[in-house]
Design a protein around this motif. Sequence first.
Motif, PDB file in Angstrom:
ATOM      1  N   PHE A 101      -6.668  -3.909   5.908  1.00 32.73           N
ATOM      2  CA  PHE A 101      -5.852  -4.264   4.735  1.00 32.73           C
ATOM      3  C   PHE A 101      -5.084  -5.557   5.016  1.00 32.73           C
ATOM      4  O   PHE A 101      -3.920  -5.692   4.662  1.00 32.73           O
ATOM      5  CB  PHE A 101      -4.879  -3.132   4.385  1.00 32.73           C
ATOM      6  CG  PHE A 101      -5.540  -1.799   4.204  1.00 32.73           C
ATOM      7  CD1 PHE A 101      -6.047  -1.422   2.972  1.00 32.73           C
ATOM      8  CD2 PHE A 101      -5.685  -0.924   5.274  1.00 32.73           C
ATOM      9  CE1 PHE A 101      -6.680  -0.201   2.817  1.00 32.73           C
ATOM     10  CE2 PHE A 101      -6.309   0.304   5.121  1.00 32.73           C
ATOM     11  CZ  PHE A 101      -6.800   0.669   3.884  1.00 32.73           C
ATOM     12  N   PRO A 104      -9.865   4.551   6.617  1.00 30.52           N
ATOM     13  CA  PRO A 104      -9.324   3.208   6.865  1.00 30.52           C
ATOM     14  C   PRO A 104     -10.404   2.145   7.069  1.00 30.52           C
ATOM     15  O   PRO A 104     -10.111   0.949   6.966  1.00 30.52           O
ATOM     16  CB  PRO A 104      -8.490   3.385   8.140  1.00 30.52           C
ATOM     17  CG  PRO A 104      -8.955   4.647   8.763  1.00 30.52           C
ATOM     18  CD  PRO A 104      -9.485   5.509   7.663  1.00 30.52           C
ATOM     19  N   ALA A 163     -10.587   2.893   0.197  1.00 31.60           N
ATOM     20  CA  ALA A 163     -10.145   3.676   1.356  1.00 31.60           C
ATOM     21  C   ALA A 163      -9.497   4.986   0.904  1.00 31.60           C
ATOM     22  O   ALA A 163      -9.403   5.932   1.670  1.00 31.60           O
ATOM     23  CB  ALA A 163      -9.149   2.869   2.194  1.00 31.60           C
ATOM     24  N   LEU A 217      -8.601  -6.685  11.518  1.00 31.36           N
ATOM     25  CA  LEU A 217      -7.639  -6.578  10.421  1.00 31.36           C
ATOM     26  C   LEU A 217      -7.967  -5.341   9.589  1.00 31.36           C
ATOM     27  O   LEU A 217      -9.132  -5.075   9.296  1.00 31.36           O
ATOM     28  CB  LEU A 217      -7.741  -7.810   9.506  1.00 31.36           C
ATOM     29  CG  LEU A 217      -7.363  -9.160  10.098  1.00 31.36           C
ATOM     30  CD1 LEU A 217      -7.869 -10.277   9.189  1.00 31.36           C
ATOM     31  CD2 LEU A 217      -5.854  -9.262  10.248  1.00 31.36           C
ATOM     32  N   TRP A 239     -10.844  -2.566  -0.559  1.00 31.20           N
ATOM     33  CA  TRP A 239      -9.749  -1.900   0.151  1.00 31.20           C
ATOM     34  C   TRP A 239      -9.294  -0.617  -0.532  1.00 31.20           C
ATOM     35  O   TRP A 239      -8.988   0.367   0.113  1.00 31.20           O
ATOM     36  CB  TRP A 239      -8.567  -2.866   0.342  1.00 31.20           C
ATOM     37  CG  TRP A 239      -8.865  -3.977   1.305  1.00 31.20           C
ATOM     38  CD1 TRP A 239     -10.031  -4.152   2.009  1.00 31.20           C
ATOM     39  CD2 TRP A 239      -8.017  -5.059   1.674  1.00 31.20           C
ATOM     40  NE1 TRP A 239      -9.945  -5.278   2.784  1.00 31.20           N
ATOM     41  CE2 TRP A 239      -8.722  -5.859   2.601  1.00 31.20           C
ATOM     42  CE3 TRP A 239      -6.724  -5.428   1.299  1.00 31.20           C
ATOM     43  CZ2 TRP A 239      -8.173  -7.004   3.172  1.00 31.20           C
ATOM     44  CZ3 TRP A 239      -6.171  -6.569   1.865  1.00 31.20           C
ATOM     45  CH2 TRP A 239      -6.895  -7.348   2.788  1.00 31.20           C
ATOM     46  N   TRP A 261       0.815  -1.228   0.000  1.00 31.95           N
ATOM     47  CA  TRP A 261       0.000   0.000   0.000  1.00 31.95           C
ATOM     48  C   TRP A 261       0.833   1.255   0.000  1.00 31.95           C
ATOM     49  O   TRP A 261       0.298   2.361   0.154  1.00 31.95           O
ATOM     50  CB  TRP A 261      -0.973  -0.042   1.190  1.00 31.95           C
ATOM     51  CG  TRP A 261      -1.893  -1.200   1.056  1.00 31.95           C
ATOM     52  CD1 TRP A 261      -1.715  -2.450   1.563  1.00 31.95           C
ATOM     53  CD2 TRP A 261      -3.082  -1.243   0.263  1.00 31.95           C
ATOM     54  NE1 TRP A 261      -2.738  -3.275   1.155  1.00 31.95           N
ATOM     55  CE2 TRP A 261      -3.590  -2.561   0.361  1.00 31.95           C
ATOM     56  CE3 TRP A 261      -3.768  -0.301  -0.517  1.00 31.95           C
ATOM     57  CZ2 TRP A 261      -4.756  -2.960  -0.307  1.00 31.95           C
ATOM     58  CZ3 TRP A 261      -4.925  -0.701  -1.165  1.00 31.95           C
ATOM     59  CH2 TRP A 261      -5.412  -2.004  -1.055  1.00 31.95           C
ATOM     60  N   GLY A 294     -10.678  -0.607   4.692  1.00 28.63           N
ATOM     61  CA  GLY A 294      -9.646  -1.633   4.780  1.00 28.63           C
ATOM     62  C   GLY A 294     -10.056  -2.815   5.644  1.00 28.63           C
ATOM     63  O   GLY A 294      -9.331  -3.802   5.734  1.00 28.63           O
ATOM     64  N   ARG A 295     -11.210  -2.711   6.323  1.00 32.62           N
ATOM     65  CA  ARG A 295     -11.669  -3.794   7.183  1.00 32.62           C
ATOM     66  C   ARG A 295     -12.596  -4.754   6.458  1.00 32.62           C
ATOM     67  O   ARG A 295     -12.859  -5.853   6.954  1.00 32.62           O
ATOM     68  CB  ARG A 295     -12.434  -3.221   8.386  1.00 32.62           C
ATOM     69  CG  ARG A 295     -11.526  -2.846   9.525  1.00 32.62           C
ATOM     70  CD  ARG A 295     -11.979  -1.611  10.212  1.00 32.62           C
ATOM     71  NE  ARG A 295     -13.053  -1.739  11.171  1.00 32.62           N
ATOM     72  CZ  ARG A 295     -12.869  -1.797  12.489  1.00 32.62           C
ATOM     73  NH1 ARG A 295     -11.655  -1.883  12.984  1.00 32.62           N
ATOM     74  NH2 ARG A 295     -13.878  -1.782  13.293  1.00 32.62           N
TER      75      ARG A 295
END
Lengths: 288, 222
Positions: free
Chosen positions: A126, B195, B208, A124, B205, A27, B198-199
Amino acid sequence: MSELYPVCRVISSGVGLSIQDSGRPGWRRFGLPASGAMDAYSMVWANRLVGNSDWSPVLEFAFQGVKLEFLADSWIACCGARTEGDLDPWSGRFVEQGEILSFRRCVGGVFTYLAISGGWASDLWFGSCSANPRARIGGLIKVEDILYSQRKPNVGLFPGVSKRVVLKESKRDYCNDVMIRIFRGPQYEFFNREQVGEFVSKEWRVSSRSDRTGYRLEGGTLYTDKTISSEPTLPGSVQVTPSGQPIVTLNDGPTVGGYPKIAFVHPGDLSWLVQTSPNQNMRFQWVD
Amino acid sequence: MDLSCEEKFQLKAYGPLAWLVSVGLQSSGGDWLYRLARAADENPPERLQECVLGFDTFLLVFREEVSQEFVEEWLLKIEWGVDEVSGDSRLIEFPVTYGGADLEALAEAKEMLVEEVVRRHSDAEYRVRLLGFSPGFPYLDGLDEALCMARKDIPVPRIEAGAVAIGGSHAGIYSIASPGGWHVLGRTSSALFDPEFGRGETGKWKDAFALKPGDRVRFLPV
Protein backbone atom coordinates in the motif's frame (compact mmCIF):
# COMPACT_ATOMS: atom_id res chain seq x y z
CA MET A 1 12.84 -3.07 -7.71
CA SER A 2 16.17 -2.27 -9.36
CA GLU A 3 19.54 -3.62 -8.26
CA LEU A 4 20.01 -3.82 -4.52
CA TYR A 5 23.21 -3.52 -2.51
CA PRO A 6 23.90 -5.83 0.42
CA VAL A 7 24.87 -3.56 3.33
CA CYS A 8 24.93 -5.59 6.50
CA ARG A 9 24.24 -8.87 8.20
CA VAL A 10 22.22 -9.03 11.41
CA ILE A 11 24.28 -10.65 14.17
CA SER A 12 21.79 -9.82 16.91
CA SER A 13 18.30 -8.44 16.30
CA GLY A 14 17.51 -6.92 19.71
CA VAL A 15 13.92 -5.83 20.30
CA GLY A 16 11.40 -4.97 17.58
CA LEU A 17 13.91 -4.44 14.75
CA SER A 18 11.91 -3.46 11.65
CA ILE A 19 11.87 -1.18 8.64
CA GLN A 20 9.65 1.89 8.96
CA ASP A 21 8.94 5.02 6.96
CA SER A 22 6.18 7.63 7.13
CA GLY A 23 3.52 4.91 7.04
CA ARG A 24 0.44 4.27 4.89
CA PRO A 25 -2.30 6.77 5.71
CA GLY A 26 -5.67 6.31 4.02
CA TRP A 27 -6.53 2.72 4.98
CA ARG A 28 -7.99 3.19 8.44
CA ARG A 29 -11.52 2.80 7.07
CA PHE A 30 -10.55 -0.74 6.06
CA GLY A 31 -9.21 -1.42 9.54
CA LEU A 32 -5.58 -1.04 8.54
CA PRO A 33 -3.58 1.39 10.71
CA ALA A 34 -0.96 3.64 9.11
CA SER A 35 2.05 2.26 11.08
CA GLY A 36 5.28 4.16 10.33
CA ALA A 37 8.15 5.31 12.55
CA MET A 38 7.01 5.81 16.15
CA ASP A 39 9.31 8.84 16.50
CA ALA A 40 9.12 10.60 13.14
CA TYR A 41 11.37 13.43 14.37
CA SER A 42 14.33 11.10 14.94
CA MET A 43 13.69 9.28 11.67
CA VAL A 44 13.85 12.53 9.72
CA TRP A 45 17.10 13.63 11.36
CA ALA A 46 18.77 10.27 10.82
CA ASN A 47 17.93 10.54 7.13
CA ARG A 48 19.21 14.10 6.87
CA LEU A 49 22.57 13.13 8.33
CA VAL A 50 23.22 10.79 5.41
CA GLY A 51 21.76 13.01 2.70
CA ASN A 52 18.52 11.07 2.20
CA SER A 53 15.07 12.51 1.72
CA ASP A 54 13.32 12.93 5.07
CA TRP A 55 10.99 9.95 4.61
CA SER A 56 13.44 7.33 3.32
CA PRO A 57 12.98 3.95 5.00
CA VAL A 58 14.90 3.58 8.28
CA LEU A 59 15.59 0.75 10.72
CA GLU A 60 13.72 1.10 14.00
CA PHE A 61 14.46 -0.83 17.18
CA ALA A 62 13.57 -0.54 20.86
CA PHE A 63 16.09 -0.25 23.68
CA GLN A 64 19.23 -2.23 22.85
CA GLY A 65 20.85 -5.43 21.69
CA VAL A 66 21.13 -4.80 17.94
CA LYS A 67 24.44 -5.82 16.38
CA LEU A 68 25.20 -5.45 12.67
CA GLU A 69 28.18 -6.55 10.57
CA PHE A 70 28.81 -4.30 7.58
CA LEU A 71 29.36 -5.97 4.20
CA ALA A 72 30.08 -2.72 2.37
CA ASP A 73 31.56 0.71 3.03
CA SER A 74 28.58 2.82 4.09
CA TRP A 75 27.47 6.13 5.47
CA ILE A 76 25.16 5.45 8.38
CA ALA A 77 23.45 7.64 10.99
CA CYS A 78 21.58 7.06 14.22
CA CYS A 79 19.06 9.24 16.09
CA GLY A 80 16.62 8.72 18.93
CA ALA A 81 17.13 7.08 22.30
CA ARG A 82 20.38 7.54 24.18
CA THR A 83 22.31 4.36 23.54
CA GLU A 84 25.86 3.42 24.41
CA GLY A 85 27.62 1.62 21.63
CA ASP A 86 29.61 2.02 18.43
CA LEU A 87 27.58 4.84 16.90
CA ASP A 88 26.69 7.92 18.92
CA PRO A 89 23.05 9.00 18.75
CA TRP A 90 22.35 12.14 16.70
CA SER A 91 25.43 11.54 14.55
CA GLY A 92 26.41 9.85 11.33
CA ARG A 93 29.71 8.46 10.15
CA PHE A 94 31.49 6.40 7.56
CA VAL A 95 31.57 2.70 8.40
CA GLU A 96 34.02 0.38 6.66
CA GLN A 97 33.31 -3.02 5.23
CA GLY A 98 33.90 -5.63 7.94
CA GLU A 99 33.13 -3.28 10.83
CA ILE A 100 30.65 -4.42 13.49
CA LEU A 101 28.27 -1.92 15.05
CA SER A 102 26.72 -2.83 18.37
CA PHE A 103 24.10 -0.91 20.34
CA ARG A 104 24.93 -2.23 23.76
CA ARG A 105 22.91 -0.31 26.30
CA CYS A 106 19.98 2.09 26.24
CA VAL A 107 20.19 4.65 29.05
CA GLY A 108 17.19 6.81 28.15
CA GLY A 109 14.37 6.89 25.64
CA VAL A 110 12.97 3.89 23.77
CA PHE A 111 13.42 3.88 19.99
CA THR A 112 16.56 4.23 17.87
CA TYR A 113 16.54 4.96 14.12
CA LEU A 114 19.30 3.95 11.73
CA ALA A 115 19.50 5.54 8.30
CA ILE A 116 21.76 4.36 5.50
CA SER A 117 22.85 6.50 2.60
CA GLY A 118 20.60 5.51 -0.28
CA GLY A 119 17.84 4.28 2.01
CA TRP A 120 17.12 0.74 3.23
CA ALA A 121 15.49 -1.43 0.60
CA SER A 122 12.17 -3.08 1.29
CA ASP A 123 9.04 -4.15 -0.53
CA LEU A 124 6.13 -1.75 -0.50
CA TRP A 125 2.66 -2.61 0.77
CA PHE A 126 0.00 0.00 0.00
CA GLY A 127 2.81 2.36 -0.94
CA SER A 128 4.82 2.06 2.29
CA CYS A 129 7.68 -0.09 3.60
CA SER A 130 6.52 0.11 7.20
CA ALA A 131 6.34 -3.33 8.75
CA ASN A 132 3.19 -4.36 10.60
CA PRO A 133 3.84 -8.01 11.46
CA ARG A 134 0.45 -8.49 13.13
CA ALA A 135 -1.22 -7.65 9.80
CA ARG A 136 1.27 -9.89 7.93
CA ILE A 137 2.80 -6.81 6.32
CA GLY A 138 6.55 -7.15 6.34
CA GLY A 139 7.95 -8.62 9.49
CA LEU A 140 10.47 -8.24 12.24
CA ILE A 141 14.09 -8.54 11.09
CA LYS A 142 15.77 -11.72 12.31
CA VAL A 143 19.30 -12.86 13.08
CA GLU A 144 21.27 -13.69 9.93
CA ASP A 145 19.02 -11.54 7.72
CA ILE A 146 20.93 -9.52 5.13
CA LEU A 147 19.79 -5.91 4.82
CA TYR A 148 20.06 -4.07 1.52
CA SER A 149 20.17 -0.46 0.40
CA GLN A 150 18.39 0.98 -2.62
CA ARG A 151 21.57 2.62 -3.92
CA LYS A 152 25.27 2.08 -3.34
CA PRO A 153 25.64 3.20 0.27
CA ASN A 154 28.91 5.17 0.06
CA VAL A 155 28.84 7.16 -3.17
CA GLY A 156 29.95 10.76 -3.41
CA LEU A 157 29.00 11.78 0.11
CA PHE A 158 30.84 14.39 2.14
CA PRO A 159 34.44 13.94 0.84
CA GLY A 160 36.99 14.46 3.59
CA VAL A 161 34.32 14.34 6.29
CA SER A 162 34.45 11.51 8.81
CA LYS A 163 31.48 12.37 10.99
CA ARG A 164 28.36 14.52 10.93
CA VAL A 165 26.29 15.58 13.94
CA VAL A 166 22.88 17.13 14.39
CA LEU A 167 23.15 20.73 15.61
CA LYS A 168 22.80 21.07 19.34
CA GLU A 169 19.51 22.94 19.16
CA SER A 170 17.91 20.18 17.11
CA LYS A 171 19.20 17.27 19.17
CA ARG A 172 16.84 15.75 21.67
CA ASP A 173 17.72 14.19 24.97
CA TYR A 174 15.06 11.60 25.66
CA CYS A 175 16.41 10.81 29.14
CA ASN A 176 14.41 13.38 31.06
CA ASP A 177 10.88 13.47 32.40
CA VAL A 178 8.48 15.00 29.92
CA MET A 179 5.51 17.35 29.83
CA ILE A 180 3.07 16.38 27.06
CA ARG A 181 0.55 18.85 25.65
CA ILE A 182 -2.98 17.48 25.18
CA PHE A 183 -6.20 18.61 23.54
CA ARG A 184 -9.63 17.70 24.88
CA GLY A 185 -10.65 14.29 23.56
CA PRO A 186 -14.04 13.64 21.92
CA GLN A 187 -15.43 12.36 25.25
CA TYR A 188 -13.73 14.94 27.48
CA GLU A 189 -17.10 15.92 28.93
CA PHE A 190 -17.68 12.34 30.18
CA PHE A 191 -15.17 13.07 32.92
CA ASN A 192 -15.93 15.37 35.84
CA ARG A 193 -13.71 18.22 36.91
CA GLU A 194 -11.93 16.10 39.50
CA GLN A 195 -11.07 13.43 36.93
CA VAL A 196 -9.84 16.01 34.46
CA GLY A 197 -7.73 17.56 37.19
CA GLU A 198 -6.31 14.19 38.27
CA PHE A 199 -5.14 13.48 34.78
CA VAL A 200 -2.97 16.59 34.61
CA SER A 201 -1.85 16.70 38.25
CA LYS A 202 -0.51 13.14 38.42
CA GLU A 203 2.81 11.78 37.24
CA TRP A 204 2.33 8.85 34.90
CA ARG A 205 4.60 6.01 33.85
CA VAL A 206 4.48 3.83 30.78
CA SER A 207 3.62 0.23 31.67
CA SER A 208 5.98 -2.47 30.45
CA ARG A 209 2.89 -3.97 28.77
CA SER A 210 3.18 -1.41 26.00
CA ASP A 211 4.14 -1.72 22.35
CA ARG A 212 3.68 -0.13 18.93
CA THR A 213 -0.11 -0.50 19.24
CA GLY A 214 -0.37 1.58 22.40
CA TYR A 215 1.14 2.70 25.70
CA ARG A 216 -0.64 1.83 28.91
CA LEU A 217 -0.19 4.45 31.62
CA GLU A 218 0.29 3.66 35.28
CA GLY A 219 0.00 6.05 38.20
CA GLY A 220 -3.71 6.36 38.78
CA THR A 221 -7.15 5.47 37.54
CA LEU A 222 -9.75 7.62 35.83
CA TYR A 223 -13.44 6.98 35.98
CA THR A 224 -16.55 7.51 33.94
CA ASP A 225 -19.81 5.55 33.93
CA LYS A 226 -20.66 6.58 30.38
CA THR A 227 -19.99 4.39 27.36
CA ILE A 228 -19.85 4.90 23.58
CA SER A 229 -20.31 2.63 20.61
CA SER A 230 -17.23 1.88 18.52
CA GLU A 231 -15.78 5.06 17.09
CA PRO A 232 -12.82 5.83 14.81
CA THR A 233 -9.63 6.04 16.86
CA LEU A 234 -6.52 8.00 15.90
CA PRO A 235 -2.95 7.58 17.18
CA GLY A 236 -2.43 9.93 20.11
CA SER A 237 -5.86 9.29 21.63
CA VAL A 238 -5.93 8.76 25.38
CA GLN A 239 -8.59 6.12 25.94
CA VAL A 240 -9.85 5.12 29.38
CA THR A 241 -10.54 1.40 29.81
CA PRO A 242 -13.31 0.06 32.09
CA SER A 243 -10.63 -0.67 34.72
CA GLY A 244 -9.73 3.03 34.70
CA GLN A 245 -6.34 2.66 33.07
CA PRO A 246 -5.53 5.22 30.39
CA ILE A 247 -4.09 3.83 27.14
CA VAL A 248 -2.54 6.03 24.47
CA THR A 249 -3.34 4.53 21.06
CA LEU A 250 -0.28 4.50 18.79
CA ASN A 251 0.82 3.77 15.22
CA ASP A 252 -0.15 0.08 14.94
CA GLY A 253 -3.21 0.41 17.19
CA PRO A 254 -6.78 -0.55 16.32
CA THR A 255 -8.63 1.83 13.97
CA VAL A 256 -11.87 1.83 15.97
CA GLY A 257 -12.47 1.57 19.68
CA GLY A 258 -15.25 1.74 22.21
CA TYR A 259 -13.50 3.32 25.17
CA PRO A 260 -14.12 6.99 25.98
CA LYS A 261 -11.26 9.29 24.97
CA ILE A 262 -10.46 11.94 27.54
CA ALA A 263 -7.63 13.58 25.61
CA PHE A 264 -5.67 13.73 22.38
CA VAL A 265 -1.91 14.22 22.40
CA HIS A 266 -0.58 17.27 20.57
CA PRO A 267 0.95 15.87 17.36
CA GLY A 268 4.14 17.82 18.05
CA ASP A 269 4.60 15.96 21.36
CA LEU A 270 3.82 12.43 20.20
CA SER A 271 7.48 11.67 19.50
CA TRP A 272 8.36 12.76 23.05
CA LEU A 273 5.64 10.51 24.42
CA VAL A 274 6.71 7.39 22.52
CA GLN A 275 10.31 7.94 23.66
CA THR A 276 9.33 7.89 27.34
CA SER A 277 10.63 4.66 28.83
CA PRO A 278 9.00 2.85 31.77
CA ASN A 279 11.42 4.44 34.25
CA GLN A 280 10.76 8.04 33.28
CA ASN A 281 7.84 10.20 34.42
CA MET A 282 5.29 11.82 32.16
CA ARG A 283 2.96 14.70 32.92
CA PHE A 284 0.17 16.19 30.84
CA GLN A 285 -0.89 19.76 30.25
CA TRP A 286 -4.14 20.97 28.60
CA VAL A 287 -3.68 23.31 25.68
CA ASP A 288 -7.38 24.09 25.20
CA MET B 1 -32.81 11.33 2.92
CA ASP B 2 -33.22 14.85 4.07
CA LEU B 3 -30.47 15.48 6.55
CA SER B 4 -29.66 19.11 6.87
CA CYS B 5 -26.53 20.28 8.51
CA GLU B 6 -27.82 22.72 11.09
CA GLU B 7 -30.45 20.44 12.50
CA LYS B 8 -28.98 17.02 12.60
CA PHE B 9 -25.24 16.94 12.23
CA GLN B 10 -23.06 17.44 15.22
CA LEU B 11 -19.39 18.16 14.78
CA LYS B 12 -16.76 17.51 17.37
CA ALA B 13 -13.07 18.32 17.11
CA TYR B 14 -10.84 15.25 17.38
CA GLY B 15 -7.43 16.83 17.83
CA PRO B 16 -6.30 19.70 15.60
CA LEU B 17 -6.63 17.85 12.28
CA ALA B 18 -9.81 15.80 12.46
CA TRP B 19 -13.56 16.30 12.85
CA LEU B 20 -16.01 13.71 14.09
CA VAL B 21 -19.49 13.84 12.54
CA SER B 22 -22.50 12.29 14.25
CA VAL B 23 -26.24 12.48 13.74
CA GLY B 24 -27.26 11.85 17.33
CA LEU B 25 -30.44 10.01 18.19
CA GLN B 26 -32.01 10.20 14.75
CA SER B 27 -29.50 7.75 13.36
CA SER B 28 -30.83 4.33 12.47
CA GLY B 29 -28.77 1.91 10.50
CA GLY B 30 -25.65 2.81 8.61
CA ASP B 31 -27.18 4.37 5.49
CA TRP B 32 -26.06 7.92 6.22
CA LEU B 33 -22.53 6.64 6.89
CA TYR B 34 -22.32 4.84 3.54
CA ARG B 35 -23.63 7.93 1.77
CA LEU B 36 -21.17 10.19 3.52
CA ALA B 37 -18.32 7.82 2.65
CA ARG B 38 -19.39 7.83 -0.98
CA ALA B 39 -19.57 11.62 -1.00
CA ALA B 40 -16.08 11.81 0.51
CA ASP B 41 -14.78 9.51 -2.25
CA GLU B 42 -16.50 11.21 -5.16
CA ASN B 43 -16.33 14.80 -4.04
CA PRO B 44 -13.90 15.12 -1.14
CA PRO B 45 -13.41 18.37 0.74
CA GLU B 46 -10.05 20.01 0.04
CA ARG B 47 -7.13 18.82 2.14
CA LEU B 48 -8.90 15.61 3.17
CA GLN B 49 -6.42 12.88 4.08
CA GLU B 50 -8.88 10.12 4.85
CA CYS B 51 -12.26 9.33 6.31
CA VAL B 52 -13.10 6.57 8.77
CA LEU B 53 -16.47 5.03 9.59
CA GLY B 54 -17.44 4.39 13.19
CA PHE B 55 -20.58 2.68 14.40
CA ASP B 56 -22.62 5.87 14.39
CA THR B 57 -19.87 8.43 13.79
CA PHE B 58 -17.87 9.47 10.75
CA LEU B 59 -14.37 10.87 11.02
CA LEU B 60 -12.80 13.29 8.56
CA VAL B 61 -9.02 13.56 8.87
CA PHE B 62 -7.33 16.50 7.15
CA ARG B 63 -3.72 17.15 6.17
CA GLU B 64 -3.91 20.65 7.64
CA GLU B 65 -6.11 22.38 10.17
CA VAL B 66 -9.55 23.30 8.83
CA SER B 67 -12.31 25.20 10.60
CA GLN B 68 -15.64 23.82 11.73
CA GLU B 69 -17.36 26.13 9.23
CA PHE B 70 -15.32 24.59 6.42
CA VAL B 71 -16.54 21.09 7.31
CA GLU B 72 -20.14 22.28 7.75
CA GLU B 73 -20.08 23.87 4.32
CA TRP B 74 -18.94 20.62 2.77
CA LEU B 75 -21.65 18.66 4.59
CA LEU B 76 -24.28 21.09 3.28
CA LYS B 77 -23.13 20.65 -0.30
CA ILE B 78 -23.41 16.87 -0.30
CA GLU B 79 -25.84 15.40 -2.74
CA TRP B 80 -27.36 12.58 -0.79
CA GLY B 81 -28.83 10.98 -3.88
CA VAL B 82 -32.23 9.38 -4.16
CA ASP B 83 -31.21 5.82 -4.90
CA GLU B 84 -31.12 3.47 -1.97
CA VAL B 85 -27.52 2.64 -1.29
CA SER B 86 -28.56 -0.91 -0.41
CA GLY B 87 -29.87 -1.34 -3.96
CA ASP B 88 -26.38 -1.40 -5.43
CA SER B 89 -24.63 -3.23 -2.61
CA ARG B 90 -22.96 -6.56 -3.22
CA LEU B 91 -23.99 -9.83 -1.59
CA ILE B 92 -21.02 -11.89 -0.43
CA GLU B 93 -21.41 -15.42 0.86
CA PHE B 94 -19.07 -17.15 3.29
CA PRO B 95 -19.05 -20.94 3.61
CA VAL B 96 -18.84 -21.76 7.32
CA THR B 97 -17.84 -24.93 9.12
CA TYR B 98 -19.73 -24.62 12.39
CA GLY B 99 -18.35 -26.21 15.56
CA GLY B 100 -16.28 -23.32 16.94
CA ALA B 101 -14.88 -23.25 20.46
CA ASP B 102 -17.81 -21.30 21.93
CA LEU B 103 -20.72 -22.75 19.95
CA GLU B 104 -21.89 -25.17 22.60
CA ALA B 105 -21.46 -22.73 25.47
CA LEU B 106 -23.50 -20.14 23.59
CA ALA B 107 -26.25 -22.67 22.83
CA GLU B 108 -26.34 -23.62 26.48
CA ALA B 109 -26.47 -20.02 27.66
CA LYS B 110 -29.34 -19.35 25.25
CA GLU B 111 -31.07 -22.64 26.12
CA MET B 112 -31.11 -23.62 22.48
CA LEU B 113 -29.95 -26.62 20.55
CA VAL B 114 -26.69 -26.11 18.69
CA GLU B 115 -28.63 -26.65 15.44
CA GLU B 116 -30.95 -23.80 16.39
CA VAL B 117 -28.00 -21.44 16.92
CA VAL B 118 -26.56 -22.44 13.55
CA ARG B 119 -29.93 -22.03 11.84
CA ARG B 120 -30.51 -18.57 13.30
CA HIS B 121 -26.96 -17.46 12.53
CA SER B 122 -27.04 -18.69 8.93
CA ASP B 123 -30.64 -17.63 8.18
CA ALA B 124 -29.93 -13.94 8.69
CA GLU B 125 -28.74 -11.52 6.04
CA TYR B 126 -26.12 -9.18 7.42
CA ARG B 127 -24.82 -5.81 6.42
CA VAL B 128 -21.25 -4.56 6.93
CA ARG B 129 -21.60 -1.60 9.28
CA LEU B 130 -17.89 -0.85 9.36
CA LEU B 131 -14.44 -2.39 9.03
CA GLY B 132 -12.13 -1.96 11.97
CA PHE B 133 -10.33 -3.43 14.95
CA SER B 134 -8.15 -5.46 12.55
CA PRO B 135 -7.57 -5.04 8.80
CA GLY B 136 -10.76 -6.14 7.03
CA PHE B 137 -12.62 -7.19 10.22
CA PRO B 138 -16.34 -6.58 9.53
CA TYR B 139 -18.83 -5.48 12.18
CA LEU B 140 -22.03 -7.01 10.83
CA ASP B 141 -25.51 -5.64 11.53
CA GLY B 142 -28.44 -8.00 11.36
CA LEU B 143 -27.67 -10.58 14.05
CA ASP B 144 -30.75 -12.46 15.32
CA GLU B 145 -31.58 -10.84 18.66
CA ALA B 146 -31.88 -14.23 20.30
CA LEU B 147 -28.15 -14.77 19.68
CA CYS B 148 -26.83 -11.49 21.06
CA MET B 149 -24.27 -12.10 23.77
CA ALA B 150 -21.92 -9.68 25.52
CA ARG B 151 -18.25 -10.09 24.74
CA LYS B 152 -16.12 -12.11 27.13
CA ASP B 153 -14.72 -10.05 30.00
CA ILE B 154 -11.29 -11.55 29.49
CA PRO B 155 -10.24 -11.87 25.84
CA VAL B 156 -8.77 -15.13 24.59
CA PRO B 157 -5.06 -14.66 23.72
CA ARG B 158 -5.41 -15.96 20.18
CA ILE B 159 -8.30 -16.38 17.76
CA GLU B 160 -7.39 -17.63 14.28
CA ALA B 161 -8.12 -15.79 11.05
CA GLY B 162 -11.42 -16.93 9.58
CA ALA B 163 -13.14 -17.40 12.95
CA VAL B 164 -16.85 -16.58 12.58
CA ALA B 165 -17.99 -15.00 15.81
CA ILE B 166 -20.56 -13.02 17.79
CA GLY B 167 -19.81 -10.00 19.99
CA GLY B 168 -22.66 -8.12 21.63
CA SER B 169 -25.30 -7.43 18.97
CA HIS B 170 -22.89 -7.93 16.09
CA ALA B 171 -21.62 -10.81 14.05
CA GLY B 172 -18.07 -10.66 12.74
CA ILE B 173 -15.24 -12.60 11.15
CA TYR B 174 -11.67 -12.47 12.47
CA SER B 175 -9.54 -11.26 9.57
CA ILE B 176 -6.12 -11.94 11.08
CA ALA B 177 -5.02 -14.03 14.04
CA SER B 178 -5.38 -11.84 17.13
CA PRO B 179 -6.52 -11.79 20.73
CA GLY B 180 -10.28 -11.40 20.97
CA GLY B 181 -13.32 -11.50 23.21
CA TRP B 182 -16.00 -12.61 20.74
CA HIS B 183 -17.75 -15.99 20.87
CA VAL B 184 -16.49 -18.22 18.07
CA LEU B 185 -19.18 -20.30 16.34
CA GLY B 186 -17.25 -21.65 13.37
CA ARG B 187 -14.73 -20.84 10.72
CA THR B 188 -14.65 -19.84 7.08
CA SER B 189 -11.88 -20.61 4.62
CA SER B 190 -12.44 -17.33 2.73
CA ALA B 191 -9.76 -14.69 3.32
CA LEU B 192 -10.98 -11.36 4.71
CA PHE B 193 -7.63 -9.63 4.26
CA ASP B 194 -4.83 -10.48 1.84
CA PRO B 195 -1.95 -8.01 2.12
CA GLU B 196 -0.35 -9.36 -1.08
CA PHE B 197 -2.79 -7.23 -3.12
CA GLY B 198 -1.17 -4.22 -1.47
CA ARG B 199 2.10 -4.99 -3.28
CA GLY B 200 0.79 -4.74 -6.81
CA GLU B 201 -0.57 -1.91 -8.95
CA THR B 202 -2.32 0.80 -6.98
CA GLY B 203 -5.63 -0.05 -8.64
CA LYS B 204 -5.67 -3.48 -6.96
CA TRP B 205 -4.96 -2.37 -3.40
CA LYS B 206 -8.61 -2.33 -2.36
CA ASP B 207 -8.89 -5.97 -3.39
CA ALA B 208 -6.84 -6.78 -0.29
CA PHE B 209 -10.12 -6.45 1.62
CA ALA B 210 -12.95 -8.90 0.87
CA LEU B 211 -15.63 -6.56 2.22
CA LYS B 212 -16.52 -2.90 2.36
CA PRO B 213 -19.11 -1.01 4.42
CA GLY B 214 -22.60 -1.47 3.02
CA ASP B 215 -21.94 -4.95 1.58
CA ARG B 216 -24.48 -7.64 2.38
CA VAL B 217 -23.22 -10.89 3.88
CA ARG B 218 -24.62 -14.40 4.31
CA PHE B 219 -23.17 -17.47 5.99
CA LEU B 220 -23.61 -20.84 4.31
CA PRO B 221 -23.22 -23.91 6.54
CA VAL B 222 -21.04 -26.59 4.94
